[in-house]
Structure formats: C-alpha cells, structure tokens
Design a protein around this motif. Sequence first.
Motif, PDB file in Angstrom:
ATOM      1  N   PRO A   1       0.821  -1.215   0.000  1.00  0.00           N
ATOM      2  CA  PRO A   1       0.000   0.000   0.000  1.00  0.00           C
ATOM      3  C   PRO A   1       0.852   1.261   0.000  1.00  0.00           C
ATOM      4  O   PRO A   1       1.815   1.371   0.770  1.00  0.00           O
ATOM      5  N   GLY A   2       0.499   2.180  -0.880  1.00  0.00           N
ATOM      6  CA  GLY A   2       1.233   3.437  -0.964  1.00  0.00           C
ATOM      7  C   GLY A   2       2.209   3.489  -2.117  1.00  0.00           C
ATOM      8  O   GLY A   2       2.586   4.560  -2.579  1.00  0.00           O
ATOM      9  N   LYS A   3       2.615   2.316  -2.610  1.00  0.00           N
ATOM     10  CA  LYS A   3       3.563   2.284  -3.733  1.00  0.00           C
ATOM     11  C   LYS A   3       2.814   2.549  -5.058  1.00  0.00           C
ATOM     12  O   LYS A   3       1.600   2.326  -5.139  1.00  0.00           O
ATOM     13  N   PRO A   4       3.520   3.009  -6.107  1.00  0.00           N
ATOM     14  CA  PRO A   4       2.835   3.381  -7.361  1.00  0.00           C
ATOM     15  C   PRO A   4       2.025   2.243  -7.992  1.00  0.00           C
ATOM     16  O   PRO A   4       0.915   2.466  -8.458  1.00  0.00           O
ATOM     17  N   TYR A   5       2.570   1.001  -7.967  1.00  0.00           N
ATOM     18  CA  TYR A   5       1.849  -0.108  -8.601  1.00  0.00           C
ATOM     19  C   TYR A   5       0.539  -0.389  -7.872  1.00  0.00           C
ATOM     20  O   TYR A   5      -0.508  -0.613  -8.477  1.00  0.00           O
ATOM     21  N   TYR A   6       0.609  -0.324  -6.543  1.00  0.00           N
ATOM     22  CA  TYR A   6      -0.601  -0.541  -5.730  1.00  0.00           C
ATOM     23  C   TYR A   6      -1.650   0.505  -6.068  1.00  0.00           C
ATOM     24  O   TYR A   6      -2.824   0.187  -6.289  1.00  0.00           O
ATOM     25  N   LYS A   7      -1.199   1.771  -6.147  1.00  0.00           N
ATOM     26  CA  LYS A   7      -2.145   2.855  -6.444  1.00  0.00           C
ATOM     27  C   LYS A   7      -2.792   2.646  -7.804  1.00  0.00           C
ATOM     28  O   LYS A   7      -3.992   2.861  -7.977  1.00  0.00           O
ATOM     29  N   LYS A   8      -1.974   2.196  -8.780  1.00  0.00           N
ATOM     30  CA  LYS A   8      -2.475   2.005 -10.133  1.00  0.00           C
ATOM     31  C   LYS A   8      -3.567   0.929 -10.154  1.00  0.00           C
ATOM     32  O   LYS A   8      -4.633   1.121 -10.747  1.00  0.00           O
ATOM     33  N   VAL A   9      -3.285  -0.182  -9.470  1.00  0.00           N
ATOM     34  CA  VAL A   9      -4.244  -1.294  -9.472  1.00  0.00           C
ATOM     35  C   VAL A   9      -5.539  -0.887  -8.780  1.00  0.00           C
ATOM     36  O   VAL A   9      -6.636  -1.137  -9.285  1.00  0.00           O
ATOM     37  N   VAL A  10      -5.402  -0.221  -7.625  1.00  0.00           N
ATOM     38  CA  VAL A  10      -6.607   0.159  -6.878  1.00  0.00           C
ATOM     39  C   VAL A  10      -7.438   1.155  -7.679  1.00  0.00           C
ATOM     40  O   VAL A  10      -8.668   1.046  -7.748  1.00  0.00           O
ATOM     41  N   ARG A  11      -6.754   2.100  -8.343  1.00  0.00           N
ATOM     42  CA  ARG A  11      -7.489   3.088  -9.128  1.00  0.00           C
ATOM     43  C   ARG A  11      -8.244   2.413 -10.271  1.00  0.00           C
ATOM     44  O   ARG A  11      -9.408   2.691 -10.521  1.00  0.00           O
ATOM     45  N   ALA A  12      -7.551   1.458 -10.930  1.00  0.00           N
ATOM     46  CA  ALA A  12      -8.184   0.768 -12.066  1.00  0.00           C
ATOM     47  C   ALA A  12      -9.389  -0.039 -11.604  1.00  0.00           C
ATOM     48  O   ALA A  12     -10.447   0.001 -12.229  1.00  0.00           O
ATOM     49  N   LEU A  13      -9.232  -0.761 -10.491  1.00  0.00           N
ATOM     50  CA  LEU A  13     -10.318  -1.639 -10.046  1.00  0.00           C
ATOM     51  C   LEU A  13     -11.496  -0.848  -9.472  1.00  0.00           C
ATOM     52  O   LEU A  13     -12.620  -1.314  -9.509  1.00  0.00           O
ATOM     53  N   SER A  14     -11.222   0.345  -8.935  1.00  0.00           N
ATOM     54  CA  SER A  14     -12.356   1.115  -8.412  1.00  0.00           C
ATOM     55  C   SER A  14     -12.985   1.993  -9.492  1.00  0.00           C
ATOM     56  O   SER A  14     -14.127   2.404  -9.363  1.00  0.00           O
ATOM     57  N   TYR A  15     -12.239   2.242 -10.593  1.00  0.00           N
ATOM     58  CA  TYR A  15     -12.810   3.026 -11.693  1.00  0.00           C
ATOM     59  C   TYR A  15     -13.851   2.208 -12.449  1.00  0.00           C
ATOM     60  O   TYR A  15     -14.952   2.666 -12.714  1.00  0.00           O
ATOM     61  N   VAL A  16     -13.487   0.949 -12.785  1.00  0.00           N
ATOM     62  CA  VAL A  16     -14.452   0.064 -13.439  1.00  0.00           C
ATOM     63  C   VAL A  16     -15.083  -0.781 -12.349  1.00  0.00           C
ATOM     64  O   VAL A  16     -14.395  -1.515 -11.663  1.00  0.00           O
ATOM     65  N   GLN A  17     -16.380  -0.648 -12.179  1.00  0.00           N
ATOM     66  CA  GLN A  17     -17.036  -1.369 -11.092  1.00  0.00           C
ATOM     67  C   GLN A  17     -17.281  -2.814 -11.507  1.00  0.00           C
ATOM     68  O   GLN A  17     -18.340  -3.167 -12.010  1.00  0.00           O
ATOM     69  N   LEU A  18     -16.259  -3.654 -11.337  1.00  0.00           N
ATOM     70  CA  LEU A  18     -16.425  -5.078 -11.614  1.00  0.00           C
ATOM     71  C   LEU A  18     -16.928  -5.748 -10.345  1.00  0.00           C
ATOM     72  O   LEU A  18     -16.253  -5.734  -9.324  1.00  0.00           O
ATOM     73  N   LYS A  19     -18.139  -6.304 -10.429  1.00  0.00           N
ATOM     74  CA  LYS A  19     -18.706  -6.961  -9.249  1.00  0.00           C
ATOM     75  C   LYS A  19     -19.010  -8.410  -9.579  1.00  0.00           C
ATOM     76  O   LYS A  19     -19.517  -8.713 -10.654  1.00  0.00           O
ATOM     77  N   PHE A  20     -18.696  -9.280  -8.657  1.00  0.00           N
ATOM     78  CA  PHE A  20     -18.919 -10.704  -8.881  1.00  0.00           C
ATOM     79  C   PHE A  20     -19.553 -11.317  -7.640  1.00  0.00           C
ATOM     80  O   PHE A  20     -19.381 -10.816  -6.536  1.00  0.00           O
ATOM     81  N   ASN A  21     -20.229 -12.450  -7.845  1.00  0.00           N
ATOM     82  CA  ASN A  21     -20.633 -13.285  -6.716  1.00  0.00           C
ATOM     83  C   ASN A  21     -19.510 -14.279  -6.489  1.00  0.00           C
ATOM     84  O   ASN A  21     -19.055 -14.915  -7.427  1.00  0.00           O
ATOM     85  N   PHE A  22     -19.087 -14.380  -5.240  1.00  0.00           N
ATOM     86  CA  PHE A  22     -17.917 -15.223  -4.965  1.00  0.00           C
ATOM     87  C   PHE A  22     -18.265 -16.382  -4.034  1.00  0.00           C
ATOM     88  O   PHE A  22     -19.104 -16.238  -3.149  1.00  0.00           O
ATOM     89  N   TRP A  23     -17.572 -17.499  -4.261  1.00  0.00           N
ATOM     90  CA  TRP A  23     -17.481 -18.542  -3.242  1.00  0.00           C
ATOM     91  C   TRP A  23     -16.125 -18.360  -2.586  1.00  0.00           C
ATOM     92  O   TRP A  23     -15.116 -18.283  -3.276  1.00  0.00           O
ATOM     93  N   ILE A  24     -16.117 -18.302  -1.276  1.00  0.00           N
ATOM     94  CA  ILE A  24     -14.856 -18.038  -0.578  1.00  0.00           C
ATOM     95  C   ILE A  24     -14.650 -19.057   0.528  1.00  0.00           C
ATOM     96  O   ILE A  24     -15.597 -19.423   1.229  1.00  0.00           O
ATOM     97  N   SER A  25     -13.423 -19.559   0.637  1.00  0.00           N
ATOM     98  CA  SER A  25     -13.051 -20.236   1.880  1.00  0.00           C
ATOM     99  C   SER A  25     -11.614 -19.848   2.199  1.00  0.00           C
ATOM    100  O   SER A  25     -10.836 -19.519   1.301  1.00  0.00           O
ATOM    101  N   TRP A  26     -11.298 -19.873   3.470  1.00  0.00           N
ATOM    102  CA  TRP A  26      -9.998 -19.349   3.923  1.00  0.00           C
ATOM    103  C   TRP A  26      -9.364 -20.335   4.891  1.00  0.00           C
ATOM    104  O   TRP A  26     -10.045 -20.856   5.784  1.00  0.00           O
ATOM    105  N   VAL A  27      -8.072 -20.607   4.675  1.00  0.00           N
ATOM    106  CA  VAL A  27      -7.337 -21.495   5.584  1.00  0.00           C
ATOM    107  C   VAL A  27      -6.255 -20.660   6.257  1.00  0.00           C
ATOM    108  O   VAL A  27      -5.289 -20.264   5.617  1.00  0.00           O
ATOM    109  N   PRO A  28      -6.420 -20.349   7.555  1.00  0.00           N
ATOM    110  CA  PRO A  28      -5.402 -19.521   8.220  1.00  0.00           C
ATOM    111  C   PRO A  28      -4.147 -20.327   8.518  1.00  0.00           C
ATOM    112  O   PRO A  28      -4.198 -21.548   8.712  1.00  0.00           O
ATOM    113  N   ASN A  29      -3.001 -19.623   8.520  1.00  0.00           N
ATOM    114  CA  ASN A  29      -1.741 -20.284   8.877  1.00  0.00           C
ATOM    115  C   ASN A  29      -1.744 -20.671  10.353  1.00  0.00           C
ATOM    116  O   ASN A  29      -1.244 -21.710  10.739  1.00  0.00           O
ATOM    117  N   ASP A  30      -2.287 -19.776  11.173  1.00  0.00           N
ATOM    118  CA  ASP A  30      -2.371 -20.014  12.610  1.00  0.00           C
ATOM    119  C   ASP A  30      -3.612 -20.868  12.885  1.00  0.00           C
ATOM    120  O   ASP A  30      -4.729 -20.474  12.555  1.00  0.00           O
TER     121      ASP A  30
END
Lengths: 374, 319
Positions: free
Chosen positions: A160-189
């Motif tokens: 966060p804060g670096k130019p590449y991060y800013k570019k990606v966030v700007r692009a993804l928030s400019y075009v409102q791509l919305k999806f329905n997701f299936w999510i599962s998460w496996v924590p390391n801890d």
Amino acid sequence: MFEPNVTEFPAPESHVEFSYHSWDDPKLESTFRQLIDEHPFNRKIGILLPGLSESPKEIKKILVDDTDYYHISELPLSVFCTPVFLEAFLQSGKVYAISCDARLDLDNVAALTPDGWLILLLDKFSYQELQLDGKLSAHILRRPKERYVVKVNLKENFIPGKPYYKKVVRALSYVQLKFNFWISWVPNDAEVCPSSIAKYFDDEGYHVAVRRTSLSSSIILNAYVPVIEKETSDMDLYKAEDILEYIGCSSLGIKLTEEGTSVCDVLNPKPNRIMKSICTVRSVGFFIPSQSRELIQQIRSVLEETDEEVLPWAAVTVYGHIDSVVTWNLMENSYSVNGDNFYTILITRNQVWCYKVSGPRKPCRFFAKCNKRI
Amino acid sequence: MFRAKGFCDLNIEAENSNLKESVLKALSLGYQTIAINQNVTLPSLEKSGSKKRKGAEEGNGSIVPVPVTVNLSSADLKRYKITREPVILTRITISYTDPSSPYLLKSADAIRQYDLIAFVPENDATLKQVMTGKIDVDIISLIPNSATYQLSRSLLKSSMERDVYFEIPYSPCITDVHARKQIIMLSHFLHRTCKSSNIIITSKAKCPTHLRYPYDVINICQFLGLSEIASKAAIGTMAHNAVYCASARRRGVSKCAVQITVSPDADECKKFVGIESAEEYMKSYKTGKRKLSEKCKAKKKKIKVDKSNEVDDSGVIKF
C-alpha cells in the motif's frame, strides 16, 4: 460439393494424463502435489466403492464436517486490495475465492488463488476500460480478439502506498467489476477461526451466506467389477483408459454390458467378476486441496481395515469448477462446449493410479476449413 | 449506452403466437439479450404513384409502428427460474425494393426509436445502397435465395469495415425443408464470398417451440459452414459487437466543448479574459510554432549543403 468442410464432426478434444505408482514410491509425493495441490477450485467429489452396500461413516464425516464455504454476493474487486484484507487474510493464510453464477465463455469471471494471484478473464469492452495490462486469452487463434486475461499478484511487491498498488486500486475502483464469490480461507495459525473472513465481509456490509456441502449416495446391485492385478509390471494403457471409462459410467449409474451394441461400444473391462453391490457417494460443495488429500488417506485406511474380497479397490474423482478461470498450476481453462477439468485417483492396497483429464489446449480455428482456397 | 450480455437472440418476431411466453422461454433457455423484431415493408413508388398525395398524408406515421416491449415482472422471472438480468431490445426490419423510396427519409425519426435497424434488400440496387453506407444499417438479413444477388467481394469488405453484420435465421430450418436448403445455400454462399465473417445467428421465432438451447444452435451452425468457435461467436461476441455498434451509431459522433475558467492564483502571462483572448493566444502560439519549424527546416538545409560539400572535397561519403 460443400464449400466449407461440414462433413466432419470431430468429437470435443480432451487430454488424459495417466501415471501409476506404488504407495512407497518416492515420486508419488510430487505426483500428488502436481495433481491435487495445484488444482485449487474443486466443486464436486465422487467416490466409488465396489463391494460395499453403504458408505463408511469416516468418509462421510470428512465430506460433511468443516467443509462449509461462504457465498458473497456482488463483491467489488477493490475489496481484495484494501490494506486490512491484505494483512489480515491474504498474508496470514490461503484465500480460495472464485466467481460463481458467471459463464466462463461469455461473462467476465475472476478468481483469487491461494498463491495470491488475482486473475480476471474479461471481454473486450471491460478490458479497454480497465487500465491494467493483460494478454489475449490463450485459446484464441488470431481472432476474434475478444477475451483478455489480466493477472495481478497481490502477495509480492504489492505494498500500500507504492505506485503499482495505487495504479491497481485506481483501475479496479474506476471500473465497477462486481462478482458473486465462493470463498473459503485457511489460516496459517490454527487457533484462528476460518469463519472470520465471513465476519469481515459481513461487517463491511456485503451479503454473506453460509453454504453447506450436500451429500448423496446410491447403490448399483449385481454389477461387474473389473479385477485389478496386484503387480502390474507392464501397464496396458488401453486397460487404464477402459477402467477410467468404467469409473465414469458407474458413478453415473450406468451398467455396462459384455457385448457392444450398434449405439454404444463401451464394454465392461476384462477380467471382471460379479459383485453384489457398488456404492457411489457424491458430494457437492467447494473443496480445497487439503480436504481431498485427507479423504484419500482415509480411504486408504478403510481399504486396509476391510477384507480384499469385500472391497477390492476404491476410486475418488474430484471435479474442478467448470467455469473456473484456471486449472492446474494457473493454466488457463477453456470452455468451448464443456469446461471439464477433473482428476480420478484409483486406490488399491499397494498401488495408486492417477488420471488427469483436461479440456483442449490448442486454440481452435475461427474460420472453417474449406476445400477451395479463398 | 447499453451493452449486450450473455448469449443473444436478436430476432424474436413481435407477430408471435405468444410473445411474452416466447421471450420468457428464450430467457430460461439461457439467452440473456433478446431483441423483439417488427417487420415493415416499404411500398414502392410505382404502386403508390396514383395515390401519391393520399399516401403521403396518411402513411407518414402509420408505416413505422411504435416499438413493442415486454414488461417482465420479478414473479415471471422467478416462475421460469431466470437468475440473470435480462436485456430486452427493440428491432425493426425494413424490406424494400426501391432505392429512391421517400419513406426512408420521411420516417427516419420513427426508425431511430428502435435499438437495432435491419434491412432486407430485395434486389441488387437496394443491396448496393445498404452496403455502401448511404443509410444507417446495423444488420443486413439477406433473402435466402442466393440467385437474387450478385455480391462483390469489395462491397462485402467495405461493409464489414463499417461493422455491418449479416444475419442467418435458424427457425426456418426447423419448420420448412425448402427453407432449410436455401438457408444452407445462403450460408455457404457467404462462406465462399467472405469466409463467414461478421455473421450473427438469430432465431426468427414465431412461437415458443421454435427456440433452441444455445449449445444446440452451436451444433446447428456447423452445417452452415461455421467452425465451433465462430458459431459460438455468432450468438455471443459478434452479436455483442452488433449491439454495441448500433448503440454507438444512434449516439452519433462524440463532440465536446471546451470551457476555460480563469483561476485567481494563475500567473499573469497565462490569464485570459473570455474565450476570445484565449483563441488569440492560441493563434499567436501556433504562428510562433510555425516560425520555429521554418527555422528548423532552414537549419537542416544548411546541414545538407555542408554534407554535399564534404563529398565534393574528399570523394568519400561520411555519415
């Protein structure tokens, strides 16, 4: 005479890879890693147990316990780039997320792999609006130039804060791509609860629903079961293919015959013997690779507990999500007529047979072949 | 600006046995974008010559009908288990024989109400008019009897460069043996002349039973000389492009106006009062640039002269 070549109707192309190992083979681990661990998004598991009339409780337990996953509707992609999500979930565990209710061949689809790759397959218009670099889909031969793949690694060099991060966030928030997701998460801890990802999205104001895996089983009575020899020094590949065909037919509840007909020439593989019952178990959900590994270990222990006459072998088939963007090792999936990507593992007391089935890899021609040169 | 989504069926006849049911069935089969079509035949001048005045007065509004739309309630969508959001468009198909027909100009505004405009040219003269871009065309649907036309490849290419799409309907293949032969002939004719590019497949369904599942349509298309990918594109991406180009045509050329506002903390040298002074500044800037470029040219000329001198002296060209 027809001008374009319309007299040939080739069957849809598919690839089968086959390998067999004994249980103490050192190469088995690497085969399993390539086959199971690199295939992140699994939708369905089918188990074939010839000889049993009821599926063992241990197997059912693995399929039902702790296999809940979450359905999040209309999630914008920029949520995956927030610093809180990156630190709390992506860096401290494995996130499996894939877009559902979207067709791979026509709609925009997205996936977040456990390695941290955010992969999008977009149509021409969305890609032109999105200000990120991408590649033409590998399954397009010169034209039509309609589908583009965009890959962003959210784990490496994404601060966060670096130019590449800013570019990606700007692009993804400019075009409102919305999806329905299936999510599962496996924590390391191990002490952190995997459901905390659902709580996070719920607190952010998105609609989260818990999905349970469904379980069903059926029995075929008095059917032929092929006999698999204990020691196979020289493997007959045709036999291996026949057995894969047999597993597919039996899990659909089809009884194969000894003699072929004019309609169907798929036969019972030989040598075989009649068994009283074949038990098939089907489970639909969102499975992660470690669960299928656990299942294989459990089936092996069941095999060792029971007598060989009762249960000669067992087969596990894990079907990938047909609309998933990627299959094994981030390879792009294609959906021309079907989006098959699955693997079958046949387990005996001393051997493992691994089949890997994927769709066509070559890009198809846009223009039909013609007899004359235009 | 609207966009097509999912599988498209850009031709469902409005003169239908049950229009709402047909639309709902198409949506439940897996189509997401649907165009409701209305057919109009423009009368030729010879026929209406005697009644010219009457026809002109009465027929002005009545030739082009008002677009038909279907209102789908959420209960209907639930009943047919449709989860994707449907996109329903309107389309007009104009068939005419006379290229100098006055009705095209007269009813231009009424035609522009529709999202998609298709033309059925009935002879070579009208075909040429449609293909050379003298009128706005989104879709050309040819009469499935290839003996009617003499298509030249250059004409086809120029119409493809302007993103005009050719339509092949599939429901006549199901209902009529004679029509099936002719449609296969037409599609092979298109394959011969233009390699079957820019083709969209539509249903032209007059009742719900004429509709087919998208992947069945892909299989039908293999008879029509399209490859698997091309037949998929014909009901997918090609149709998306057709809708996109049509909406862009309705919108017209994008133009913009510049407004200059002077901020109080700007430097004095860049301050303008009104647009006139700004234009003046731009003019002076341009002339200044021209002078500069002339100077540059002069410099280059000098260099060239120098080089030629060098060659003369030594006889060896040095770079």
